[in-house]
Scaffold this motif. Sequence first.
Motif, PDB file in Angstrom:
ATOM      1  N   MET A   1       0.841  -1.199   0.000  1.00 58.53           N
ATOM      2  CA  MET A   1       0.000   0.000   0.000  1.00 58.53           C
ATOM      3  C   MET A   1       0.873   1.245   0.000  1.00 58.53           C
ATOM      4  O   MET A   1       1.854   1.338   0.743  1.00 58.53           O
ATOM      5  N   LYS A   2       0.524   2.221  -0.819  1.00 62.45           N
ATOM      6  CA  LYS A   2       1.289   3.452  -0.930  1.00 62.45           C
ATOM      7  C   LYS A   2       0.704   4.526  -0.001  1.00 62.45           C
ATOM      8  O   LYS A   2      -0.496   4.748   0.024  1.00 62.45           O
ATOM      9  N   ILE A   3       1.616   5.181   0.748  1.00 61.15           N
ATOM     10  CA  ILE A   3       1.236   6.225   1.684  1.00 61.15           C
ATOM     11  C   ILE A   3       2.028   7.481   1.340  1.00 61.15           C
ATOM     12  O   ILE A   3       3.262   7.461   1.324  1.00 61.15           O
ATOM     13  N   ALA A   4       1.344   8.566   1.058  1.00 64.91           N
ATOM     14  CA  ALA A   4       2.018   9.834   0.785  1.00 64.91           C
ATOM     15  C   ALA A   4       2.333  10.545   2.096  1.00 64.91           C
ATOM     16  O   ALA A   4       1.647  10.353   3.105  1.00 64.91           O
ATOM     17  N   PHE A   5       3.371  11.372   2.078  1.00 68.25           N
ATOM     18  CA  PHE A   5       3.691  12.203   3.236  1.00 68.25           C
ATOM     19  C   PHE A   5       4.352  13.484   2.754  1.00 68.25           C
ATOM     20  O   PHE A   5       4.897  13.537   1.648  1.00 68.25           O
ATOM     21  N   LEU A   6       4.280  14.521   3.578  1.00 64.82           N
ATOM     22  CA  LEU A   6       4.926  15.780   3.256  1.00 64.82           C
ATOM     23  C   LEU A   6       6.431  15.590   3.334  1.00 64.82           C
ATOM     24  O   LEU A   6       6.988  15.397   4.406  1.00 64.82           O
ATOM     25  N   GLY A   7       7.076  15.623   2.190  1.00 64.61           N
ATOM     26  CA  GLY A   7       8.502  15.365   2.109  1.00 64.61           C
ATOM     27  C   GLY A   7       9.330  16.636   2.182  1.00 64.61           C
ATOM     28  O   GLY A   7       8.832  17.688   2.583  1.00 64.61           O
ATOM     29  N   PRO A   8      10.614  16.479   1.801  1.00 64.23           N
ATOM     30  CA  PRO A   8      11.247  15.271   1.259  1.00 64.23           C
ATOM     31  C   PRO A   8      11.626  14.292   2.360  1.00 64.23           C
ATOM     32  O   PRO A   8      11.120  14.400   3.481  1.00 64.23           O
ATOM     33  N   ILE A  18       6.657   6.851   9.244  1.00 63.42           N
ATOM     34  CA  ILE A  18       7.384   5.595   9.467  1.00 63.42           C
ATOM     35  C   ILE A  18       6.804   4.843  10.657  1.00 63.42           C
ATOM     36  O   ILE A  18       6.674   3.616  10.641  1.00 63.42           O
ATOM     37  N   GLN A  19       6.445   5.586  11.722  1.00 59.01           N
ATOM     38  CA  GLN A  19       5.881   4.933  12.905  1.00 59.01           C
ATOM     39  C   GLN A  19       4.432   4.504  12.693  1.00 59.01           C
ATOM     40  O   GLN A  19       3.990   3.499  13.228  1.00 59.01           O
ATOM     41  N   LEU A  20       3.706   5.274  11.886  1.00 63.29           N
ATOM     42  CA  LEU A  20       2.303   4.947  11.634  1.00 63.29           C
ATOM     43  C   LEU A  20       2.145   3.822  10.620  1.00 63.29           C
ATOM     44  O   LEU A  20       1.224   3.009  10.712  1.00 63.29           O
ATOM     45  N   PHE A  21       3.081   3.751   9.642  1.00 65.51           N
ATOM     46  CA  PHE A  21       3.003   2.750   8.572  1.00 65.51           C
ATOM     47  C   PHE A  21       4.375   2.121   8.338  1.00 65.51           C
ATOM     48  O   PHE A  21       5.002   2.329   7.295  1.00 65.51           O
ATOM     49  N   LYS A  41      -6.831  11.569  -6.180  1.00 64.90           N
ATOM     50  CA  LYS A  41      -6.725  10.930  -7.488  1.00 64.90           C
ATOM     51  C   LYS A  41      -6.520   9.416  -7.393  1.00 64.90           C
ATOM     52  O   LYS A  41      -6.481   8.735  -8.410  1.00 64.90           O
ATOM     53  N   GLY A  42      -6.368   8.900  -6.177  1.00 64.04           N
ATOM     54  CA  GLY A  42      -6.162   7.467  -5.999  1.00 64.04           C
ATOM     55  C   GLY A  42      -4.747   7.018  -6.265  1.00 64.04           C
ATOM     56  O   GLY A  42      -4.494   5.816  -6.399  1.00 64.04           O
ATOM     57  N   GLU A  43      -3.800   7.949  -6.330  1.00 61.36           N
ATOM     58  CA  GLU A  43      -2.399   7.585  -6.543  1.00 61.36           C
ATOM     59  C   GLU A  43      -1.808   6.913  -5.306  1.00 61.36           C
ATOM     60  O   GLU A  43      -0.862   6.130  -5.406  1.00 61.36           O
ATOM     61  N   VAL A  44      -2.344   7.250  -4.152  1.00 60.35           N
ATOM     62  CA  VAL A  44      -1.962   6.620  -2.889  1.00 60.35           C
ATOM     63  C   VAL A  44      -3.243   6.302  -2.122  1.00 60.35           C
ATOM     64  O   VAL A  44      -4.306   6.880  -2.389  1.00 60.35           O
ATOM     65  N   LYS A  45      -3.126   5.396  -1.163  1.00 62.37           N
ATOM     66  CA  LYS A  45      -4.290   5.013  -0.359  1.00 62.37           C
ATOM     67  C   LYS A  45      -4.558   6.024   0.745  1.00 62.37           C
ATOM     68  O   LYS A  45      -5.710   6.357   1.044  1.00 62.37           O
ATOM     69  N   LYS A  46      -3.480   6.516   1.348  1.00 62.82           N
ATOM     70  CA  LYS A  46      -3.592   7.438   2.470  1.00 62.82           C
ATOM     71  C   LYS A  46      -2.449   8.439   2.401  1.00 62.82           C
ATOM     72  O   LYS A  46      -1.504   8.270   1.627  1.00 62.82           O
ATOM     73  N   ALA A  47      -2.519   9.462   3.236  1.00 64.98           N
ATOM     74  CA  ALA A  47      -1.435  10.436   3.339  1.00 64.98           C
ATOM     75  C   ALA A  47      -1.311  10.901   4.778  1.00 64.98           C
ATOM     76  O   ALA A  47      -2.298  10.910   5.532  1.00 64.98           O
ATOM     77  N   VAL A  48      -0.096  11.292   5.157  1.00 62.98           N
ATOM     78  CA  VAL A  48       0.172  11.840   6.485  1.00 62.98           C
ATOM     79  C   VAL A  48       0.616  13.290   6.310  1.00 62.98           C
ATOM     80  O   VAL A  48       1.561  13.572   5.576  1.00 62.98           O
ATOM     81  N   GLU A 186      -5.903   1.289  13.241  1.00 65.55           N
ATOM     82  CA  GLU A 186      -5.480   0.717  14.515  1.00 65.55           C
ATOM     83  C   GLU A 186      -3.984   0.422  14.466  1.00 65.55           C
ATOM     84  O   GLU A 186      -3.443   0.063  13.406  1.00 65.55           O
ATOM     85  N   ASN A 187      -3.318   0.584  15.607  1.00 74.38           N
ATOM     86  CA  ASN A 187      -1.894   0.265  15.687  1.00 74.38           C
ATOM     87  C   ASN A 187      -1.582  -0.126  17.130  1.00 74.38           C
ATOM     88  O   ASN A 187      -1.511   0.730  18.014  1.00 74.38           O
ATOM     89  N   GLU A 188      -1.398  -1.422  17.353  1.00 76.20           N
ATOM     90  CA  GLU A 188      -1.178  -1.934  18.710  1.00 76.20           C
ATOM     91  C   GLU A 188       0.179  -1.539  19.273  1.00 76.20           C
ATOM     92  O   GLU A 188       0.419  -1.664  20.477  1.00 76.20           O
ATOM     93  N   ASN A 189       1.085  -1.058  18.410  1.00 74.92           N
ATOM     94  CA  ASN A 189       2.427  -0.682  18.860  1.00 74.92           C
ATOM     95  C   ASN A 189       2.511   0.756  19.357  1.00 74.92           C
ATOM     96  O   ASN A 189       3.562   1.176  19.848  1.00 74.92           O
TER      97      ASN A 189
END
Length: 282
Positions: A1-8, A18-21, A41-48, A186-189
């Motif tokens: 699964m692809k996750i976008a984030f505010l880079g770089p 990194i901690q969330l995914f 646009k569906g290029e990624v599933k989620k974004a942070v 959900e994230n048990e960690n």
Amino acid sequence: MKIAFLGPEASFTQLAAIQLFPEEELIPQPNILDCFKAVEKGEVKKAVVPLENSIEGTVSMTLDYLYKTPGIKILAEAVMPIAHHLMVHPDSHSGSVKKIYSHPQALAQSFHFLDTHFKEVPKQDFSSTAAAARYVSENPDRNLAAVANQFAANLYGLKIIHHNIHDFEQNHTRFIIISKDPESYENENLRVLGEKSGLLVTLPEDHAGGLHQVLSVFAWRKMNLSKIESRTLKTGLGNYFFFINVVGKWESALHHNALEELKALHAETYFLGNYKEFGLES
């Protein structure tokens, strides 16, 4: 699964992502708008993306795009401590810094330190702390410095000359996971800090008592609001929408009836979701 984030790479948002995914493919984006577009646009599933800093306040661009991007939901919030360091290229002369680069919020969060120790050195805004660090690494002969995190210093081979230059110890940034799919995260960690719901509310017209009517919908139901913030609609002076957080679960008929009452008041309301808030490591 692809996750976008505010880079770089090496941005604070990447550290959060990194901690969330930890097992997913992370795709950096040059700005917050591109994060929203990638999801839309569906290029990624989620974004942070960042939502709020405890020193500098809300990231207005994130609020604006939550309002302007139909179908976007918030799946979770995550709070991470922020530590800023001043870094230079290892071949530079640290005693003769000519210019300091960083994201505007990072410069603001380190204002007093920089004003005390580098008052005469020009400061310039950059798209992100990580981009500033990369720029410094690419210009070793110019005696530049960047305000960024330890990850950026390691990635771009920079030398930290001053650690923890942020003006306040309680410096935290709140991030959100956005998606078009209203699924739960959900994230048990990770530590769960709480639970809340997000709403965007636009008043029908500017009239006396309009905001009071909206707030009374929550007040008489004893729904605890942890945040209410106005943002301009950019359609003229005095025109705003409101971002509201309601503490706790959103599952009873009482809560759903609140939306119906807002609708009866002709207030345009968009439910962003009910989601958990997680604690991250710096």
